[in-house]
Design a protein around this motif. Structure first.
Motif, PDB file in Angstrom:
ATOM      1  N   THR A 246       0.833  -1.201   0.000  1.00 55.13           N
ATOM      2  CA  THR A 246       0.000   0.000   0.000  1.00 55.13           C
ATOM      3  C   THR A 246       0.869   1.254   0.000  1.00 55.13           C
ATOM      4  O   THR A 246       1.934   1.295   0.609  1.00 55.13           O
ATOM      5  N   GLY A 247       0.368   2.255  -0.693  1.00 50.81           N
ATOM      6  CA  GLY A 247       0.968   3.589  -0.675  1.00 50.81           C
ATOM      7  C   GLY A 247      -0.180   4.578  -0.767  1.00 50.81           C
ATOM      8  O   GLY A 247      -0.472   5.124  -1.830  1.00 50.81           O
ATOM      9  N   ILE A 248      -0.844   4.796   0.380  1.00 51.87           N
ATOM     10  CA  ILE A 248      -2.112   5.529   0.373  1.00 51.87           C
ATOM     11  C   ILE A 248      -1.909   7.037   0.405  1.00 51.87           C
ATOM     12  O   ILE A 248      -2.809   7.798   0.088  1.00 51.87           O
ATOM     13  N   GLY A 249      -0.737   7.506   0.776  1.00 48.22           N
ATOM     14  CA  GLY A 249      -0.443   8.913   0.567  1.00 48.22           C
ATOM     15  C   GLY A 249      -0.544   9.826   1.766  1.00 48.22           C
ATOM     16  O   GLY A 249      -0.749  11.031   1.587  1.00 48.22           O
ATOM     17  N   HIS A 262       0.784  -6.623   3.243  1.00 47.11           N
ATOM     18  CA  HIS A 262       2.106  -7.228   3.427  1.00 47.11           C
ATOM     19  C   HIS A 262       3.156  -6.168   3.729  1.00 47.11           C
ATOM     20  O   HIS A 262       3.959  -6.311   4.650  1.00 47.11           O
ATOM     21  N   THR A 263       3.148  -5.095   2.957  1.00 50.63           N
ATOM     22  CA  THR A 263       4.115  -4.010   3.119  1.00 50.63           C
ATOM     23  C   THR A 263       3.380  -2.682   2.990  1.00 50.63           C
ATOM     24  O   THR A 263       2.602  -2.490   2.049  1.00 50.63           O
ATOM     25  N   SER A 264       3.631  -1.787   3.929  1.00 51.24           N
ATOM     26  CA  SER A 264       2.963  -0.486   3.932  1.00 51.24           C
ATOM     27  C   SER A 264       4.006   0.615   3.751  1.00 51.24           C
ATOM     28  O   SER A 264       5.002   0.670   4.472  1.00 51.24           O
ATOM     29  N   LEU A 265       3.759   1.478   2.766  1.00 47.19           N
ATOM     30  CA  LEU A 265       4.623   2.628   2.512  1.00 47.19           C
ATOM     31  C   LEU A 265       3.756   3.877   2.448  1.00 47.19           C
ATOM     32  O   LEU A 265       2.535   3.796   2.287  1.00 47.19           O
ATOM     33  N   LYS A 266       4.377   5.037   2.566  1.00 46.92           N
ATOM     34  CA  LYS A 266       3.586   6.254   2.747  1.00 46.92           C
ATOM     35  C   LYS A 266       2.988   6.788   1.449  1.00 46.92           C
ATOM     36  O   LYS A 266       1.857   7.263   1.440  1.00 46.92           O
ATOM     37  N   THR A 267       3.733   6.743   0.366  1.00 44.62           N
ATOM     38  CA  THR A 267       3.281   7.399  -0.866  1.00 44.62           C
ATOM     39  C   THR A 267       3.461   6.467  -2.054  1.00 44.62           C
ATOM     40  O   THR A 267       4.232   5.495  -1.999  1.00 44.62           O
ATOM     41  N   PRO A 268       2.790   6.770  -3.168  1.00 37.52           N
ATOM     42  CA  PRO A 268       3.003   5.988  -4.392  1.00 37.52           C
ATOM     43  C   PRO A 268       4.456   6.013  -4.851  1.00 37.52           C
ATOM     44  O   PRO A 268       4.983   5.008  -5.315  1.00 37.52           O
ATOM     45  N   THR A 269       5.089   7.167  -4.724  1.00 36.05           N
ATOM     46  CA  THR A 269       6.500   7.259  -5.114  1.00 36.05           C
ATOM     47  C   THR A 269       7.361   6.337  -4.255  1.00 36.05           C
ATOM     48  O   THR A 269       8.302   5.700  -4.746  1.00 36.05           O
ATOM     49  N   ALA A 270       7.031   6.262  -2.960  1.00 38.54           N
ATOM     50  CA  ALA A 270       7.788   5.378  -2.068  1.00 38.54           C
ATOM     51  C   ALA A 270       7.594   3.914  -2.465  1.00 38.54           C
ATOM     52  O   ALA A 270       8.536   3.114  -2.369  1.00 38.54           O
ATOM     53  N   VAL A 271       6.395   3.552  -2.916  1.00 33.90           N
ATOM     54  CA  VAL A 271       6.144   2.178  -3.365  1.00 33.90           C
ATOM     55  C   VAL A 271       6.998   1.874  -4.597  1.00 33.90           C
ATOM     56  O   VAL A 271       7.638   0.819  -4.695  1.00 33.90           O
ATOM     57  N   ALA A 272       7.012   2.820  -5.556  1.00 32.33           N
ATOM     58  CA  ALA A 272       7.821   2.616  -6.761  1.00 32.33           C
ATOM     59  C   ALA A 272       9.300   2.499  -6.398  1.00 32.33           C
ATOM     60  O   ALA A 272      10.020   1.638  -6.926  1.00 32.33           O
ATOM     61  N   ALA A 273       9.759   3.355  -5.472  1.00 38.55           N
ATOM     62  CA  ALA A 273      11.164   3.295  -5.050  1.00 38.55           C
ATOM     63  C   ALA A 273      11.471   1.949  -4.384  1.00 38.55           C
ATOM     64  O   ALA A 273      12.556   1.385  -4.562  1.00 38.55           O
ATOM     65  N   PHE A 274      10.511   1.433  -3.612  1.00 34.93           N
ATOM     66  CA  PHE A 274      10.685   0.129  -2.969  1.00 34.93           C
ATOM     67  C   PHE A 274      10.881  -0.965  -4.016  1.00 34.93           C
ATOM     68  O   PHE A 274      11.779  -1.818  -3.890  1.00 34.93           O
ATOM     69  N   LEU A 275      10.047  -0.946  -5.073  1.00 35.82           N
ATOM     70  CA  LEU A 275      10.171  -1.952  -6.126  1.00 35.82           C
ATOM     71  C   LEU A 275      11.509  -1.823  -6.853  1.00 35.82           C
ATOM     72  O   LEU A 275      12.173  -2.828  -7.145  1.00 35.82           O
ATOM     73  N   VAL A 276      11.903  -0.580  -7.146  1.00 36.81           N
ATOM     74  CA  VAL A 276      13.171  -0.356  -7.854  1.00 36.81           C
ATOM     75  C   VAL A 276      14.342  -0.793  -6.977  1.00 36.81           C
ATOM     76  O   VAL A 276      15.283  -1.459  -7.445  1.00 36.81           O
ATOM     77  N   ASN A 277      14.305  -0.415  -5.688  1.00 32.52           N
ATOM     78  CA  ASN A 277      15.391  -0.774  -4.777  1.00 32.52           C
ATOM     79  C   ASN A 277      15.496  -2.292  -4.619  1.00 32.52           C
ATOM     80  O   ASN A 277      16.600  -2.847  -4.529  1.00 32.52           O
ATOM     81  N   ARG A 278      14.333  -2.953  -4.574  1.00 38.32           N
ATOM     82  CA  ARG A 278      14.367  -4.422  -4.435  1.00 38.32           C
ATOM     83  C   ARG A 278      15.002  -5.052  -5.677  1.00 38.32           C
ATOM     84  O   ARG A 278      15.793  -5.993  -5.577  1.00 38.32           O
ATOM     85  N   ALA A 279      14.658  -4.513  -6.858  1.00 35.51           N
ATOM     86  CA  ALA A 279      15.279  -5.018  -8.087  1.00 35.51           C
ATOM     87  C   ALA A 279      16.777  -4.737  -8.083  1.00 35.51           C
ATOM     88  O   ALA A 279      17.589  -5.578  -8.500  1.00 35.51           O
ATOM     89  N   ALA A 280      17.161  -3.528  -7.585  1.00 41.45           N
ATOM     90  CA  ALA A 280      18.583  -3.169  -7.535  1.00 41.45           C
ATOM     91  C   ALA A 280      19.340  -4.080  -6.567  1.00 41.45           C
ATOM     92  O   ALA A 280      20.468  -4.506  -6.853  1.00 41.45           O
ATOM     93  N   GLU A 281      18.714  -4.375  -5.414  1.00 35.23           N
ATOM     94  CA  GLU A 281      19.360  -5.274  -4.447  1.00 35.23           C
ATOM     95  C   GLU A 281      19.555  -6.669  -5.040  1.00 35.23           C
ATOM     96  O   GLU A 281      20.609  -7.284  -4.870  1.00 35.23           O
TER      97      GLU A 281
END
Length: 457
Positions: A246-249, A262-281
């Protein structure tokens, strides 16, 4: 009939009674079922009281907040709660009863206690959490194990939302590829709950095609988060057959939907960054694994190369020894073979000499016998040939006599003539010239008549 009053008089009596007994201000708890602000700035409310089972209202009344006090009341309420007055919200209002002969009974609101609304909201949140925990689904979504790389993403959001655009821009700016499919839904307002649930149901039907589901919205008032505390929506999120992110804003508020996801983030941008960071890791881990594998392969190659070199030297040494031993054995074997061959050769020579002697003696005897037989055969052949030659001379003499007797010259000498070129009377025509050969010359003649012999039988 004299005992009657007018309608306006009745309305006046009612107004007087109401003002007498309910004219002073009262604090009243109610739920807002409708909320409208007109062009003049007056806020018109429809207040209801519902039983605990949420069925049809047991009480209902119209209410108004005049524009002169609405700005102050609504501003203070928003400051304290982070939300605007909206339908579905439970409020504690200070109001007086007003009765108008034409418009009937209404409540005039002069104040609203935001503390009550906050407490009621928290009570509903706690009730939702308790129900989800009691049913054993509160932490169900967190039991999923996220894949190392989240690439197939089901996004539940509004296609026109700024948060969705920010989310997509963040992913597109990364060096990684993501397969994103939008399940459009209303994410704020009265229709949000049913719309999001409908999108979740569509995602669940295609769960095998995705790695995770993402629910995002960007901005909006805190009141718009109300649906994310509702039991029905949170139960769907908790039991979705995919991990939910979730990234409800909102930075300060944590909804029940955030809790069960499963995972809660603050904003849509934070969700996208989470996906990118996971791919980078994951990419970094793969790079490290590649380096480690390469190093190990290089070390193994060096070790095996050394082993092969040592084995080669050992093999060469052993091969040389075996070669020398083999050559010695071959030399010994050669000498042995030469001796045996010479022995055998001498034996064969002796056998051949003995055989030649016997063959000469036998051939001489056979030759003498053959010569005797040959002489006898020549004698018999000469006698036979002489007899055959005599018989042939006799036959030839007889044939000569027969030929001489049948000669045409001999026939002509007897007085006969030969017509040349004619073998049958039927072959010539009357007047046709012919040659007639006689014994002593040839005559020319013409055919003047002809006749043929009849065949007998």
């Amino acid at each position: 009939m004299e005992n009657f009053i007018t309608l306006s008089a009745l309305q006046g009596h009612l107004r007087a009674v109401i003002e007498q007994y309910a004219g002073r201000a009262q604090w009243v708890v109610a739920e807002i079922s409708e909320c409208k602000v007109n062009y003049a700035g007056h806020c018109y409310l429809e207040l209801v009281e519902r039983p605990d089972n949420g069925k049809a209202p047991v009480a209902q009344a119209r209410a108004v907040i005049w524009s002169s006090s609405y700005k102050m009341i609504s501003g203070y309420f928003r400051f304290q709660t982070g939300s605007d007055l909206s339908a579905g919200m439970k409020v504690l209002v200070k109001c007086t009863v007003s009765y108008h002969p034409v418009y009937g009974l209404s409540l005039v609101v002069s104040d609203i206690d935001p503390a009550y609304t906050l407490g009621e909201t928290e009570r509903l949140r706690r009730q939702t959490i308790a129900q989800l925990e009691e049913e054993g689904v509160f932490g169900m979504n967190k039991d999923f194990e996220l894949p190392d790389v989240l690439q197939r993403i089901a996004v539940i959001s509004s296609a026109k939302a700024a948060g969705y655009r920010d989310f997509m821009q963040e992913l597109e700016a990364s060096p990684y590829r993501f397969d994103v499919r939008l399940f459009a839904a209303v994410v704020q307002g009265d229709a949000a709950e049913n719309s999001i649930i409908g999108a979740l149901e569509a995602v669940a039907e295609q769960a095998d095609e995705f790695d995770a589901a993402v629910i995002i919205r960007g901005g909006g008032s805190t009141s718009d988060l109300g649906c994310f505390d509702n039991y029905r929506l949170c139960a769907y999120i908790a039991q979705l057959p995919l991990p939910v992110i979730t990234g409800i804003g909102h930075d300060k508020d944590v909804s029940v939907a955030d809790m069960v996801a499963h995972t809660s983030l603050k904003t849509p941008t934070a969700v996208a960054a989470f996906l990118v960071n996971r791919a980078a890791e994951t990419n970094a881990r793969l790079d490290d694994l590649y380096e480690e594998t390469t190093d190990r392969a290089r070390q193994t190659l060096m070790m095996e190369t050394n082993r092969l070199e040592n084995a080669g030297l050992l093999l060469a040494s052993r091969s040389t020894g075996l070669l020398h031993t083999g050559m010695a054995r071959l030399e010994k074997l050669k000498n042995g073979v030469r001796y045996v061959a010479n022995e055998r050769l001498d034996d064969e020579r002796r056998r051949c000499s003995s055989f030649a002697t016997r063959l000469g003696q036998h051939s001489a005897r056979r030759l003498a016998t053959a010569q005797a037989w040959t002489g006898y055969a020549l004698q018999r052949l000469a006698a036979a040939a002489e007899g055959a030659a005599g018989r042939q001379r006799t036959r030839l003499e007889l044939l000569e006599v027969s030929v001489t007797a049948a000669s045409p010259r001999r026939i002509l000498s007897r007085g006969y003539a030969i017509v040349r070129g004619v073998r049958s009377a039927g072959q010539v025509e009357l007047g046709q010239p012919v040659e007639i050969e006689l014994r002593d010359g040839v005559l020319g003649a013409n055919i003047i008549s002809k006749s043929t012999h009849k065949k007998n039988g």
